[in-house]
Design an enzyme around this catalytic site. Structure first.
Site, PDB file in Angstrom:
ATOM      1  CD1 TRP A 175       0.669   0.003   2.929  1.00  0.00           C
ATOM      2  CD2 TRP A 175      -1.480  -1.161   3.517  1.00  0.00           C
ATOM      3  NE1 TRP A 175       0.644  -0.401   4.382  1.00  0.00           N
ATOM      4  CE2 TRP A 175      -0.337  -0.851   4.674  1.00  0.00           C
ATOM      5  CE3 TRP A 175      -2.633  -1.566   3.670  1.00  0.00           C
ATOM      6  CZ2 TRP A 175      -0.908  -1.845   5.761  1.00  0.00           C
ATOM      7  CZ3 TRP A 175      -3.045  -2.189   4.686  1.00  0.00           C
ATOM      8  CH2 TRP A 175      -2.096  -2.264   5.896  1.00  0.00           C
ATOM      9  CG  ASP A 209       3.096  -2.207 -11.946  1.00  0.00           C
ATOM     10  OD1 ASP A 209       2.064  -2.419 -11.827  1.00  0.00           O
ATOM     11  OD2 ASP A 209       3.602  -1.511 -10.812  1.00  0.00           O
TER      12      ASP A 209
END
Length: 314
Positions: free
Chosen positions: A186, A278
């Site tokens: 996070w 990603d």
């Protein structure tokens, strides 16, 4: 009507000719991702891998890989219909109001019962309770050759603000380190990170894997703090989300999920996480993130493990 569970959505995909089951033995390291990547870019169907090496659980990929399937997931015939539905919800507020004011008006004037989750005690996600958890038994995918390891890529990470008890559901990738530990990616601007800072050293966390598709979407939506993801999913579904108390942490979790991981994030236990292939089309670099320590795993009978292949979009 909204789908009650991920498996209900899978049944609908199968009936619509939007699902292909693969019975051949496949490896969760690189092979499933490679097959999925080719099928996605060819405009192919959702895939259900029923014989995954090293795990007894089937893997679902590409469930959201076309406009038609996204519309099906959100209970609509087209994405324009979904957009109109959201605009209709927001139009209940006065013209010129800010987005936060519109959401506030929505909560006052829309059918509030749909936005308030329903707490149930008899939850399918707790059919099986594992007090000695082993994450290596889950078919977590390693997607790209230079990835640091297997990553959970469709987790609904559930936290709450210790000051207000307001929940948050975010989607933060989780690198599996071992039987009981994962990274918790996070970032600073995420609401889960803000909750973590408010808790201090130890943060109670639950991670739902395999929820009905509207809730999965809601976990990715950029919502203002005044509207949590469970409420937003209920408004979009037209039915409240069913939640149940977790077994080992003071949080409520989706009752119809396939899996739930329960535990604590240790803000002082920082470990190297990444690299990870990603959505930018390049690997995000390794960095230090806090560690999630799993205390319990619960799951449905014969659960389905969903995953997405993160990478440069077609």
């Amino acid at each position: 009507m909204p789908f009650a569970s991920l498996r209900a959505f899978v049944d609908a995909l199968r009936s619509a000719g939007e699902l292909h089951a693969i019975a051949a033995t496949v490896d969760p390291r690189l092979e499933i991702a490679e097959i999925t990547d080719r099928v996605v870019k060819a405009g192919g169907p959702a895939l259900l891998f029923t014989d995954v090496r090293g795990s007894k659980f089937p893997v679902l990929t590409n469930q959201f890989g076309s406009h038609r399937r996204i519309a099906m997931a959100l209970g609509a015939s087209s994405l324009d219909e979904v957009a109109s539905r959201v605009r209709g919800l927001l139009d209940v507020s006065p013209p010129g109001a800010s987005f936060a004011e519109k959401i506030g008006a929505l909560m006052r004037l829309a059918p509030l019962a749909n936005a308030i989750p329903k707490t149930v005690r008899d939850a399918p996600v707790q059919d099986v309770v594992i007090d000695d958890p082993d994450l290596t038994k889950l078919p977590v995918l390693t997607t790209w050759p230079l990835d640091a390891g297997p990553f959970v890529t469709l987790p609904l990470v559930i936290t709450k603000d210790p000051r207000t008890d307001r929940p948050n559901v975010g989607m933060y990738r989780m690198q599996v380190y071992g039987k009981r530990e994962t990274g918790m990616h996070w970032q600073r601007h995420k609401q889960g990170r803000a909750h973590a800072a408010a808790w201090g050293k130890k943060v109670p966390v639950a991670v739902a894997i395999g929820t009905e598709p509207v809730l999965t979407y809601a976990a990715t939506a950029p919502l203002p703090p005044v509207l949590d993801e469970f409420a937003f999913a209920g408004l979009l579904r037209g039915e409240p989300v069913k939640l149940t108390p977790a077994k080992t942490v003071d949080l409520k979790v989706p009752a119809e999920a396939e899996f739930v991981l329960e535990g604590l994030v240790d803000n002082d236990d920082l470990r190297v996480e990444g690299p990870f292939g990603d959505h930018t089309g390049v690997y995000s670099l390794a960095d230090k993130y806090p560690t999630f320590h799993v205390t319990c795993i619960t799951h449905r009978r014969n659960p389905i493990y969903p995953a997405t292949v993160v990478g440069k979009p077609p």
